[in-house]
Design an enzyme around this catalytic site. Structure first.
Site, PDB file in Angstrom:
ATOM      1  N   HIS A  36      28.210  31.732  69.855  1.00 52.96           N
ATOM      2  CA  HIS A  36      28.424  30.744  70.905  1.00 52.96           C
ATOM      3  C   HIS A  36      27.568  31.081  72.121  1.00 52.96           C
ATOM      4  CE1 HIS A  36      32.483  28.757  69.639  1.00 52.96           C
ATOM      5  NE2 HIS A  36      31.633  28.873  68.632  1.00 52.96           N
ATOM      6  N   TYR A  44      38.684  26.142  78.015  1.00 56.98           N
ATOM      7  CA  TYR A  44      39.744  26.663  78.875  1.00 56.98           C
ATOM      8  C   TYR A  44      40.138  25.532  79.824  1.00 56.98           C
ATOM      9  CZ  TYR A  44      38.205  31.340  77.385  1.00 56.98           C
ATOM     10  OH  TYR A  44      37.869  32.446  76.655  1.00 56.98           O
ATOM     11  N   PRO A  76      45.106  37.772  77.911  1.00 56.09           N
ATOM     12  CA  PRO A  76      44.131  37.279  76.932  1.00 56.09           C
ATOM     13  C   PRO A  76      43.078  36.348  77.512  1.00 56.09           C
ATOM     14  CG  PRO A  76      46.254  36.190  76.646  1.00 56.09           C
ATOM     15  CD  PRO A  76      46.469  37.284  77.641  1.00 56.09           C
ATOM     16  N   LYS A 117      39.326  39.930  76.434  1.00 60.37           N
ATOM     17  CA  LYS A 117      38.813  41.276  76.678  1.00 60.37           C
ATOM     18  C   LYS A 117      39.544  42.381  75.928  1.00 60.37           C
ATOM     19  CE  LYS A 117      35.542  39.923  78.976  1.00 60.37           C
ATOM     20  NZ  LYS A 117      34.277  39.944  78.231  1.00 60.37           N
ATOM     21  N   TYR A 146      31.861  37.687  80.874  1.00 60.89           N
ATOM     22  CA  TYR A 146      32.377  37.079  79.652  1.00 60.89           C
ATOM     23  C   TYR A 146      31.679  37.644  78.413  1.00 60.89           C
ATOM     24  CZ  TYR A 146      34.388  33.380  76.727  1.00 60.89           C
ATOM     25  OH  TYR A 146      35.103  32.683  75.770  1.00 60.89           O
TER      26      TYR A 146
END
Length: 393
Positions: free
Chosen positions: A75, A204, A296, A300, A388
């Protein structure tokens, strides 16, 4: 009593323990892995599925990345939904050359088991009553019970990768161990379904009714989450109620076309931030959830365990192969420096996207201003992307 000797005992047969065992074995260092549960139980755990760039490289280095590279999905970005719109974080633009891999933790564990089997790795399942002894001496040992018989392993070092509730962290005296914890006033209700993902990349979502996340394991298996109060139980949520609530928290362009179906797994996970210091006590080294827990948000947890394994592998290899203890001596300091940065990022992202029960109108406006700033600033997006995809080891 059965007795044996090895160079490193690894307590915990999850992905971090298996990965360390595999890396050390390839370097010619002998290990034994002790796992309290059966292999089938370990492989039934449903966990995260977004792997940082560094974790992907460790899997390849361990010789366990072939199926991941074949079946995993690379991704280059993800989406944040807010106020009915969908904005994208372009990882390729904000963190050049860095990506994440979507590949389920269960599959990671399955691949590591296969790699250990191929090399004749020593994994002892259903080892109960594990106890760690003489950690501050040069001759530590581990005892456990297997099928009713007491066993002992003498070793040079012990790695505690046995999770938050394991014996390893509890083996450090209370006057030595410092624990930090933040408990969040909500949990994530997660559903796994045999349906196509809602989108090609993760979404998200910040919504007045609470956070939501659209994730996936592969093109035919999806993982969805919604924020729920800690008082909720899985039994309170039928599949229909879950899908209805999830769609309410997503932009219409996503919710209206989403394919739904029966859940094949449903659970509620509370959110907490937790760190134990130090991560070394004599010949004992903590790794992964035994030493730290992150919310979550931002995926990580498993990735942070992987960085622990990287530092431990390097330190143990230097000790056994080169007689150099610098890596082991600095392990706790180096690992904790990265741990706290990941804790900060997960805390920040959780605060940005979740609805807290005591938020005032000013809090809500400030939260939205944070998102408005994020998508108006290349520097802010670069910072998010850098964290990220994973900070350097």
């Amino acid at each position: 009593m059965q007795s044996r000797t090895t160079q490193v005992v690894i307590v915990g047969g999850g992905p971090s323990g298996l990965l360390l065992s595999q890396l050390l074995h390839k370097a010619g260092i002998d290990t034994v892995v002790l796992e309290r549960q059966s292999r089938d139980y370990v492989l039934s755990r449903i966990r995260a599925g977004v792997l940082e760039h560094g974790f992907v490289e460790l899997m390849r280095r361990a010789g366990a990345g072939a199926r991941m590279d074949r079946d995993g999905e690379v991704h280059h970005g993800f989406h944040i939904a807010h106020q009915g719109q969908l904005d994208r974080i372009n990882l390729a633009a904000s963190a050049p050359g860095q990506t994440v891999m979507v590949y389920g933790q269960t599959e990671v564990t399955r691949d590591l088991y296969a790699a250990r089997d191929a090399m004749g790795g020593q994994i002892i399942h259903e080892a109960v009553n594990v106890a760690l002894h003489d950690l501050m001496t040069g001759h530590p040992y581990v005892t456990y019970v297997l099928h009713g018989e007491k066993c002992r392993i003498d070793t040079n070092f012990i790695v505690g990768a046995d999770g938050f509730h394991g014996v390893s962290r509890k083996s450090i005296p209370a006057d030595i161990l410092q624990e930090y914890e933040k408990v969040y006033p909500f949990g994530w209700l997660g559903v796994l379904s045999e349906t196509p993902p809602a989108a090609a990349e993760l979404i998200y979502a910040r919504h007045e009714r609470g956070f939501a996340l659209c994730s996936m394991r592969n093109a035919r298996l999806s993982r969805y989450y919604i924020q729920v109060p800690l008082t909720d139980r899985v039994e309170d949520w039928s599949d229909d109620a879950f899908w209805s609530e999830l769609k309410r928290r997503l932009p219409d362009q996503i919710g209206q076309k989403m394919q739904t179906g029966p859940s094949i797994e449903k659970s509620i996970a509370p959110l907490r931030s937790f760190v134990a210091e130090p991560m070394r006590y004599g010949t004992l080294f903590l790794a992964g959830d035994a030493a730290h827990i992150v919310p979550p948000t931002g995926a990580k947890g498993l990735n942070l365990a992987a960085s622990d394994i990287h530092y431990l592998y390097e330190g143990l290899a230097d000790h056994f192969l080169r007689g150099d203890d610098a890596g082991l001596d600095s392990y706790s300091e180096k690992a904790l420096a990265r741990v706290w940065k990941a804790e900060r990022f997960s805390w920040w992202m959780t605060g940005l996207l979740h609805r807290f029960p005591d938020m005032s109108p000013a809090d809500l406006r400030l939260q939205q201003a944070g998102l408005d700033y994020l998508f108006s600033s290349d520097a802010a997006q670069a910072s998010l992307a850098e964290n990220y995809v994973g900070l350097p080891y």
